[in-house]
Design a protein around this motif. Sequence first.
Motif, short mmCIF file in Angstrom:
data_model
loop_
_atom_site.label_atom_id
_atom_site.label_comp_id
_atom_site.label_asym_id
_atom_site.label_seq_id
_atom_site.Cartn_x
_atom_site.Cartn_y
_atom_site.Cartn_z
N ALA A 2 42.84 30.71 39.17
CA ALA A 2 44.25 30.62 38.76
C ALA A 2 44.32 30.33 37.26
CB ALA A 2 44.97 29.56 39.57
N GLY A 3 43.43 29.47 36.79
CA GLY A 3 43.37 29.19 35.35
C GLY A 3 42.94 30.41 34.55
N TYR A 4 41.96 31.13 35.07
CA TYR A 4 41.48 32.36 34.43
C TYR A 4 42.62 33.38 34.32
CZ TYR A 4 38.80 36.71 33.88
OH TYR A 4 38.31 37.92 33.45
N MET A 5 43.36 33.55 35.40
CA MET A 5 44.47 34.51 35.39
C MET A 5 45.55 34.04 34.40
SD MET A 5 43.44 36.94 37.37
CE MET A 5 44.94 37.90 37.17
N LEU A 35 38.47 26.09 47.52
CA LEU A 35 39.61 25.68 46.70
C LEU A 35 39.29 25.54 45.21
CD1 LEU A 35 42.60 24.91 46.58
CD2 LEU A 35 41.95 22.56 47.20
N PRO A 36 38.20 24.87 44.81
CA PRO A 36 37.94 24.77 43.36
C PRO A 36 37.75 26.13 42.69
CG PRO A 36 36.70 23.10 44.55
CD PRO A 36 37.28 24.02 45.59
N LEU A 37 37.18 27.10 43.41
CA LEU A 37 37.05 28.44 42.84
C LEU A 37 38.43 29.08 42.69
CD1 LEU A 37 35.29 30.81 41.87
CD2 LEU A 37 35.13 31.56 44.27
N VAL A 62 49.00 35.62 33.38
CA VAL A 62 49.56 35.57 34.72
C VAL A 62 49.68 34.10 35.13
CG1 VAL A 62 49.26 36.22 37.14
CG2 VAL A 62 48.51 37.79 35.32
N GLN A 63 50.88 33.55 35.05
CA GLN A 63 51.07 32.17 35.46
C GLN A 63 51.05 32.11 36.99
OE1 GLN A 63 50.89 29.70 33.33
NE2 GLN A 63 50.58 31.34 31.84
N CYS A 64 50.11 31.36 37.53
CA CYS A 64 49.98 31.29 38.98
C CYS A 64 49.22 30.03 39.35
CB CYS A 64 49.25 32.53 39.51
SG CYS A 64 47.55 32.66 38.95
N ASP A 65 49.14 29.76 40.65
CA ASP A 65 48.29 28.66 41.09
C ASP A 65 47.44 29.13 42.26
OD1 ASP A 65 49.78 28.47 43.44
OD2 ASP A 65 51.01 26.84 42.67
#
Lengths: 387, 387
Positions: free
Chosen positions: A69-72, A62-64, A77-80
Motif C-alpha cells: 500500500a505504501g509502494y502504491m 498483512l505486513p506485505l 495511488v492513495q490506498c491501504d
Amino acid sequence: MKASEIRELLKLLDQPDIISFAGGIPDPSLFPAEAIGDAYQALLGGAEAGTALQYQVSEGFLPLRKWLAGYMGKLGVQCDEANIFISSGSQQALDYLGKLFLSPGDTALVTWPTYLGALQAFNAYEPRYDRLNTAGGNMTPEAYRAAAANGGKVKFAYLVPDFANPTGNTLDAAQRRAVLDLAGELDIAVIEDAAYRALRYDGEAVPPILALDCARSGSIDNARTLYCGSFSKILSPGMRVGWVCAPRHVVEKLVLMKQASDLHSPSINQMVMHRVAEAIFDGQVDRLIGAYRKRRDALLGALEAEMPDGISWSRPDGGMFVWLTLPEGADATELLARSVKEARVAFVPGNAFYADGTGRNTLRMSFTLANDRAVNEGVPRLARLLR
Amino acid sequence: MKASEIRELLKLLDQPDIISFAGGIPDPSLFPAEAIGDAYQALLGGAEAGTALQYQVSEGFLPLRKWLAGYMGKLGVQCDEANIFISSGSQQALDYLGKLFLSPGDTALVTWPTYLGALQAFNAYEPRYDRLNTAGGNMTPEAYRAAAANGGKVKFAYLVPDFANPTGNTLDAAQRRAVLDLAGELDIAVIEDAAYRALRYDGEAVPPILALDCARSGSIDNARTLYCGSFSKILSPGMRVGWVCAPRHVVEKLVLMKQASDLHSPSINQMVMHRVAEAIFDGQVDRLIGAYRKRRDALLGALEAEMPDGISWSRPDGGMFVWLTLPEGADATELLARSVKEARVAFVPGNAFYADGTGRNTLRMSFTLANDRAVNEGVPRLARLLR
C-alpha cells in the motif's frame, strides 16, 4: 501458431550453440539470492518460524500488504491494505479477474498484440476478443457497443501500459486517459498489468492508469482500474508473489475466490518477500536497470547496424522486449524454423500474441539474457537470413 | 451456517482464555523448521539458486515428481512422474478437478458430511450435490441415474477415505471397492482426497482407492481415480505443496490449467520440499503420530469420562478430528455461541460440512492443538453445558 506449438519449438532450443532471444524471463544471475537466502534463514530460525510454515489468511500477509500500500502510494495511488490482495504471481490475478468478469461469449478488449499469458488466462472463460487500439484511431465506443449488440457484452479492457509484452511500447498519460475515457463510456473495468513498470531505463515514469483513475474518481474505492503488480521481474518469479491493487469490493471478491481455489499464497514466501522488498527493493531495481539498459542498447545498436531495409522495430524505454516487424507477407514462424536450423538463433514469432492469429510478419526478441556474444553474433546471423 | 459466518465467529476466539478445538490445522511447534530452514539455505547458497528463484515448468519440479511416484509406489500405485502433477496444496487440486469435470447443474457425489473446502472449491462451478453413502444403504446406481435423468448428470464422487475431515472415519477395503463399483456403473471419476492418510495411529493401513482401481483396471492410465495428496499435514501447509496422482491424460489437462492459472507452484518450495521429504518424511510422520495419538487418546478419554448420555462420537484411527453427534433437535451453532460465552470452549458446528445444510446436531473437535490443560479443563466445561 498455438502456445503448445511454440513450446515444442522452444524445447528444441536447449542446444548450447543456439543463441536465444526467445525467453521472456529475468536473468537468474541477477536474482538477489543471498538476500533472499538470508531472509529465509532468519525467518525459519526465529520466533516466526511456526507462522511462516502454517496456514494463513487468504488475503495475504498483512505486513506485505501494508508495504505494498505504501509502494502504491509512491506511484500516486492513495490506498491501504484493504486495497491490496496477494496473488501467486500476477498470472493468478489475471485468471481470477477473468473468472470474476467473464462469462462465455463476453468480450474482452485487448491490444493487438497482447501478452500471451493473459489470453491463456482469459481463454478459460471463453470470451470473444475485440481490439483495444491504444494509439487512437479506429476505436469508438459506438463501434464497441454495436459489436456488443450482437452479443458479447464488453466486460473489461486489458493492457500492459509500460514496456508492454510483447511490443515494449509505453502509453503516455494522454493515451492512458483515453483508455479511461473509453472504459467510462462503456462502463467497464480496466485491467492494468504493470509487470514491467519498475524497469524504466530512459525518460520519466508515467502515472499508472489506476493513479489517473483515482484522481478522476476521487478514491480508489470508486475506481474501475485493477492494477496487477508482480515481484517476478525484480526479485524472483520462482517465489510466485504478485498483488492486485483495487477497490476494496473487488479485493473482497478476490479473497473469496482465493479461499476456494488455493487457500492462500505460500506464507513463507510472502514473509520473505516482505523482508527482502523492505530491505533491497529500490537497490535491486537500480541494479537491474543498470544491467538491462546496457543489453537493450546493445541489441538496438546491433539491429541498427545489421538489419536490412524493410524491417522496423520498437525502441522500448524499459522492460524486456524489442518487437520487430518484417515486410508485409513475411512469416516469422517459418523464419524461426529456418533460423534455428541455419542461423542457430531463436526468437518468438509474433502471431501468438494476437487474439485473432494475425501478425505473422512480427516477432519478439528479449534482451534480458542477451550477453555481448549473443548480440554481436546472433543479430548478424539473423540479419543475414533476412537479407 | 455459512463459512463466512463461521469465520466471523472463529475470529472472536482469539481471546487467550478460550480453549479451542475448532482449528483444523497442524501443531506449528511440530513443524520441522530446522530441516526446512537448512534446505532453503543450502539451496539458495548453492549452484541451484538461480533455478530455485526462476520460472519453472507447470507440471512441477521433476525430482519431486519422481520422489512422489516412488512414494505412491509404496502405497501400491505403480506409476511414474508422468502421473504426478504438483499443485499449490491439495485445495488447488480440488479446484482444478472441479473445473475439469463440472459444468453448472452437474452433480457431484459427496459424503454427508464432507470437507468444507471441497464444497467451496466445487461451488465455483455451480454443481448440485447428491449423497454418497459410503456405509452402504440407500445408495443405488439406479437412484443416482434417476436423479440425473432430471438434469444434473453425475460427474464424480469425492471422498476423504482415511480419517475424514470432519468425521475422522475411515473406509475399509470393501467400502472402497463399493465406491469403485458405483463409479464404474455410473462411469464417473473418483476424487480421493488423501490429506490425512499418513497420520494413522492404530491398525493397519487400507490401500488407497487408486491402488484398488489400478489393480482392477490394470494400469494407472486406465484408472478413474484421481488421488490428491498433500504435504500440508506432515511437513508444512504454509509452503503450499500438494500433488495429484492420476492417469497421464488427466495430468496433461491439469498442466494446461495450471499454465493458464498461475504458471507453476513456487519453484523454491518444491525444491525444498523434495530435499526435506527425501531426508525426513518417514521420521516426521513417526514424530507426528507419537504426538497426535496421545492427544487423540486424551480427548477420547475425557469425552468418555465427562459427556452425558445421548451424545456419541467417532473414535478415529488417525487424522485430526473427532465428530460428535448431539441428541436429535440440538443445534451446535447455538451451542457454540453459548459455549464461547459461558464455557470458553470452541469447536466447529457440523452443519457447515453438509452440502444440504443439515447436521445441525453435530460438531467437530480437533485434537492436534489440544494440550493436557485444554482436554482436562475444556471437555468438562463443554460437558457441563450439555448436561
